[in-house]
Design a protein around this motif. Structure first.
Motif, PDB file in Angstrom:
ATOM      1  N   GLU A 178      17.087  17.401  44.194  1.00 10.93           N
ATOM      2  CA  GLU A 178      15.905  17.887  44.492  1.00 10.93           C
ATOM      3  C   GLU A 178      16.058  19.275  45.162  1.00 10.93           C
ATOM      4  OE1 GLU A 178      12.725  15.569  46.204  1.00 10.93           O
ATOM      5  OE2 GLU A 178      11.186  16.669  45.559  1.00 10.93           O
ATOM      6  N   HIS A 205       8.286  22.507  49.038  1.00 11.32           N
ATOM      7  CA  HIS A 205       8.014  21.415  49.936  1.00 11.32           C
ATOM      8  C   HIS A 205       7.405  22.183  51.234  1.00 11.32           C
ATOM      9  CE1 HIS A 205      11.293  18.657  48.162  1.00 11.32           C
ATOM     10  NE2 HIS A 205      10.297  17.982  48.432  1.00 11.32           N
ATOM     11  N   HIS A 233       6.615  17.374  41.772  1.00  9.41           N
ATOM     12  CA  HIS A 233       5.416  17.589  42.379  1.00  9.41           C
ATOM     13  C   HIS A 233       4.761  18.934  42.599  1.00  9.41           C
ATOM     14  CE1 HIS A 233       7.527  18.093  46.313  1.00  9.41           C
ATOM     15  NE2 HIS A 233       8.134  16.912  46.143  1.00  9.41           N
TER      16      HIS A 233
HETATM   17 ZN   LIG Z   1       9.931  16.385  47.021  1.00  7.29          ZN
END
Ligand SMILES: [Zn+2]
Ligand SMILES: [Zn+2]
Length: 334
Positions: A178, A205, A233
């Motif tokens: 990620e 993030h 996300h």
């Molecule tokens: Zn994440």
């Protein structure tokens, strides 16, 4: 009405309640109860008959009343009321997705970064659910607080993966990352590293409050990157506490569709990102999706069953969802 269907009702109630900051705690209670149902899968009809629903962890009197309604009528009047209140009426074009066809999760963490379980524990958890594949996608170096992985540690991780793979039958482990989308839209690892990984999830993030033009540029750069498979996300929102990044969704989603980069529906109840509304928009722009638990422990795989309603509400058919594809078609999205 089985436990999973009931979990989805409670999960949606939790999601809707999170739109109202005053209901933050109640929202959490519903999400927790949903999770407990999805994990334990109790026989609800028996428990209700014995007037013993409160024996389920996280289910108090109030939630038991909602469950009773669901068990007896197959519907929740409370949920229907909330849908009206939050102007999200039931839709007649909700898609028909069968959880039994879910092939695997492509976004999970281990104790190589901020996960709370070993790779073997995560693999066994996925295997127990009948998954055919599991993406191990720990964090990239920028996230220093969680000991993100650089190239050297990825090599070490691949050795452990080979070892773990030899201990689990029927489940294919995919080595991924990620990777953080940096402020300028570049990624937190060199191309040469990303290139050799099975799956690359690029996620925003930090610095989510960038002004929209800069954020749009940042996200455009990430979706245009040749090694990115999924945007994790995609807004970074935390329902009830943090608004997501704001950028030109149409532009970014259309580019993702064009390049075959999937957008994630992260089922972690603290995220639920993309939301059903945003996912609907992305679907209309032609996007594909990855529905993931973003699990940091095996129990969190239960986030997917409890939140599958999000994809249903967005009206996304199964052929647009990566996780319903067998492994050999997973990489053919590009
Ligand atoms: Zn994440
Ligand atoms: Zn993650």
């Amino acid at each position: 009405m089985d436990a999973i269907e009931a979990a989805q009702v409670l999960s949606e109630i939790g999601y809707l309640l999170r739109q109202d900051p005053k209901e933050r705690f109640r929202a959490k209670a519903f999400s927790a109860a949903a999770w407990s149902l999805a994990l334990q899968r109790p026989n609800l009809v028996d428990l209700q008959r014995a007037e013993n629903l409160t024996s389920i962890e996280g289910v108090g009197e109030g939630i038991a009343r909602v469950l009773t309604d669901v068990i007896q009528t197959g519907q929740s009047r409370y949920l229907n009321r909330l849908r009206e209140q939050f102007k999200q009426p039931a839709r007649d074009d909700e898609s028909d997705l069968d959880l039994g066809d879910y092939q695997g999760d492509v976004h999970s963490h281990t104790d190589w970064s901020d996960g709370r379980a070993t790779m073997l524990e995560m693999a066994r958890g996925a295997q127990a659910l009948g998954y055919r594949y599991l993406g191990i996608t720990d964090h990239s170096p920028r996230i220093t607080v969680v000991h993100g992985l650089n190239a050297e540690r990825l090599v070490a991780q691949s050795r452990e993966m080979a070892e773990v793979q030899s201990q689990v039958d029927g489940l294919t482990l995919l080595q991924g990352i990620e990777v953080d989308i940096l402020e300028d839209g570049s990624l937190d690892l060199p191309d040469a590293v990303l290139e050799i990984l099975d799956i690359v999830i690029a996620s925003p993030h930090v610095k989510l409050r960038q002004e929209p033009a800069a954020m749009t540029e940042r996200m455009m750069r990430a979706v245009s990157h040749p090694h990115v498979d999924v945007i994790g996300h995609p807004t970074g929102r935390r329902p009830g506490s943090r608004e997501g990044a704001s950028y030109d969704y149409e532009l970014v989603f259309k580019e993702a569709a064009k390049r075959g980069v999937a957008l994630e529906i992260d089922c972690d109840p603290a995220r639920m990102d993309l939301s059903p509304e945003m996912a609907r928009l992305a679907f209309e722009f032609g996007c594909s999706f990855a529905i993931d638990a973003d699990a940091h422990a095996p129990a969190e795989f239960a986030y997917v069953p409890m939140a599958l309603w999000m994809a249903r509400r967005a009206g996304i058919p199964r052929d647009r969802i990566l996780n319903f594809r067998p492994l050999d078609q997973l990489t053919m999205t590009r």
